[in-house]
Design an enzyme around this catalytic site. Sequence first.
Site, PDB file in Angstrom:
ATOM      1  N   SER A  50     -21.449  25.310   0.823  1.00 14.01           N
ATOM      2  CA  SER A  50     -21.016  26.136  -0.307  1.00 14.01           C
ATOM      3  C   SER A  50     -20.998  25.455  -1.676  1.00 14.01           C
ATOM      4  CB  SER A  50     -19.629  26.714  -0.035  1.00 14.01           C
ATOM      5  OG  SER A  50     -19.720  27.831   0.812  1.00 14.01           O
TER       6      SER A  50
ATOM      7  N   LYS B  48     -13.181  26.642  -9.120  1.00 14.07           N
ATOM      8  CA  LYS B  48     -13.372  27.751  -8.184  1.00 14.07           C
ATOM      9  C   LYS B  48     -12.040  28.458  -7.931  1.00 14.07           C
ATOM     10  CE  LYS B  48     -15.573  28.456  -3.609  1.00 14.07           C
ATOM     11  NZ  LYS B  48     -16.235  27.731  -2.496  1.00 14.07           N
TER      12      LYS B  48
ATOM     13  N   SER C 170     -20.816  29.611  -1.295  1.00 15.00           N
ATOM     14  CA  SER C 170     -19.809  30.457  -1.888  1.00 15.00           C
ATOM     15  C   SER C 170     -19.373  30.048  -3.298  1.00 15.00           C
ATOM     16  CB  SER C 170     -18.575  30.489  -0.990  1.00 15.00           C
ATOM     17  OG  SER C 170     -17.962  29.220  -0.930  1.00 15.00           O
TER      18      SER C 170
END
Lengths: 99, 480
Positions: B170, B71, B146
């Site tokens: 997330s 990420k 996310s």
Amino acid sequence: MIDREQVLHVARLARLELTDEEVGRMSEELSNVLGHIEKIGELDLAGVAPTTHVVEVSNALRPDVVTPSLPRDIALAAAPAVADGGFLVPSPQADAIDE
Amino acid sequence: MSATNTDLTTLTATAAVDAIRSGDCSAREVFDAYRAAAAADDLNAYLWVADDAPSAPSEDAPLAGVPLAVKDLFCTEGVPSQAGSKILEGYRPPYTASVVARLAAAGAPLLGKTNQDEFAMGSSNENSAFGPVLNPWDRTRVPGGSSGGSAAAVAAGSAPWALGTDTGGSIRQPAALCGIVGLKPTYGTVSRFGMIAFASSLDQAGPLTRDVTDAALLLRQMVGQDERDSTSIGFPGEIGRPSAHSLEGIRLGVPEELSGEGLGIDAGVLETFNATLKLAEGLGATVQTCRLPHAPHALAAYYVLAPAEASSNLARYDGVRYGACVEDGGLVGMYTKTRSQGFGREVKRRIMLGTYSLSSGYYEAYYGSAQRVRTKIAEDFAAAFGTFDFVVTPTAPTAAFELGAKTADPMSMYVNDYCTVPMSLAGIPAISIPNGFDGGLPTGFQLAGPAFSENRILDAAFALEQAIGFDASGARRNLG
């Protein structure tokens, strides 16, 4: 619940500049979210200790040994402006008059 | 391509490790196959893809050289690390996050950086400054967020596995919406050093993988105390390879507050949830209703605490040391212009919300109360775990929704985290596994246990996974 004046005050605290349209929208959206949040008020929380952190750790200390840190030039490499081996910022003098 | 002539990207990460180890293929071949797949990604899942594998071969390391998608918000030395934000556009940090360095040392080199909601604030990936990620099951829909880029890449087969972060759901919610496995570990087991912070008392890194075995293999190398993160505590013992085929003696608690009707959970989601409970009973588990009386207030507490912490963490973006800078004559003007032009709408909203709830006159009513709700939620879970081994819920109230469907109303977006936020507030581990389809889109089953119960969670999830037999091929068929 949170009016335009409060939005402007909070924006100033947060160092954000909002357009007129953003102020109106923020007032509406934050009021809506705060309306949901205020349901917490239905709970009886008297005598309940607050949780700041879920893990019980206190005084996480490492041995006090000198180790190399990031070299100055590398620490400064991503800075928008540098001078004399430091971060360069505008003089706060002008702000002192505005604030 | 390997001697066996299979497409290496169809292998699970564990199978790829085994194939490298047995000499069926080389780490170089696996890396190149994924590099090509990541470079060809057309879901906007990647913000950066590695040019080449590291020169030192890692075939003897535990992860054998199977590469890792990471990420965007994990700092990676010399590689763009922007947290999905324009304010950090092009930022290349001078150091690497501990967990990324740890995994590289264990033989999982960096494959690419994945798209995400700006500063991990969002449940749809539509808050990325670099455009939304598309769901590989249906490109008109969101992948969740996310960690949406990580989830979409793993589901589509352009990454063998990926790192995400979970603050209120997330990892678990995008895993559910993309039909993969996502695990949020116990708070503190994985170092947060080098993770660009959102809400420090909640943020935790975890794996997004194709199956439960891969999640265990990756997590095994992630956990550990780190002197650079004073809140890290490591994991007692080791994460093992899950192998349970039965749930004999396992007691599952189904909290009525998070799984009942009339809570906004879609009927199709409840249907797959109930079908999985039946499967669990068939495997020997007992399933009973339990109570988490304060869970309905978790979302409210979360949307005080997380924005409050964010407003403080994001104060550092001021145009002085890194990232964007917009000059305006004075110093405060520079701060203000930089932040106003650099942050996106949702981030500004949360900074405002956090600043408001911490401001004089409101602190006790909002922040103080939310911290007390957090205590009650942790107590609710502790009480439930006195009777039950795990608490199980649907992971998200709906399957993947259409792009743009929830962007106009922040509250409608926030309720996506309804079932995942309580575990985050309590700091306990929880996994989401794919458990079926609602209208052709995957749904997720969430299993949460007490702190440090990761091995038991993985075992139970593995047994369920075998019984469910989820067919993930739909996400790959749609590849352009």
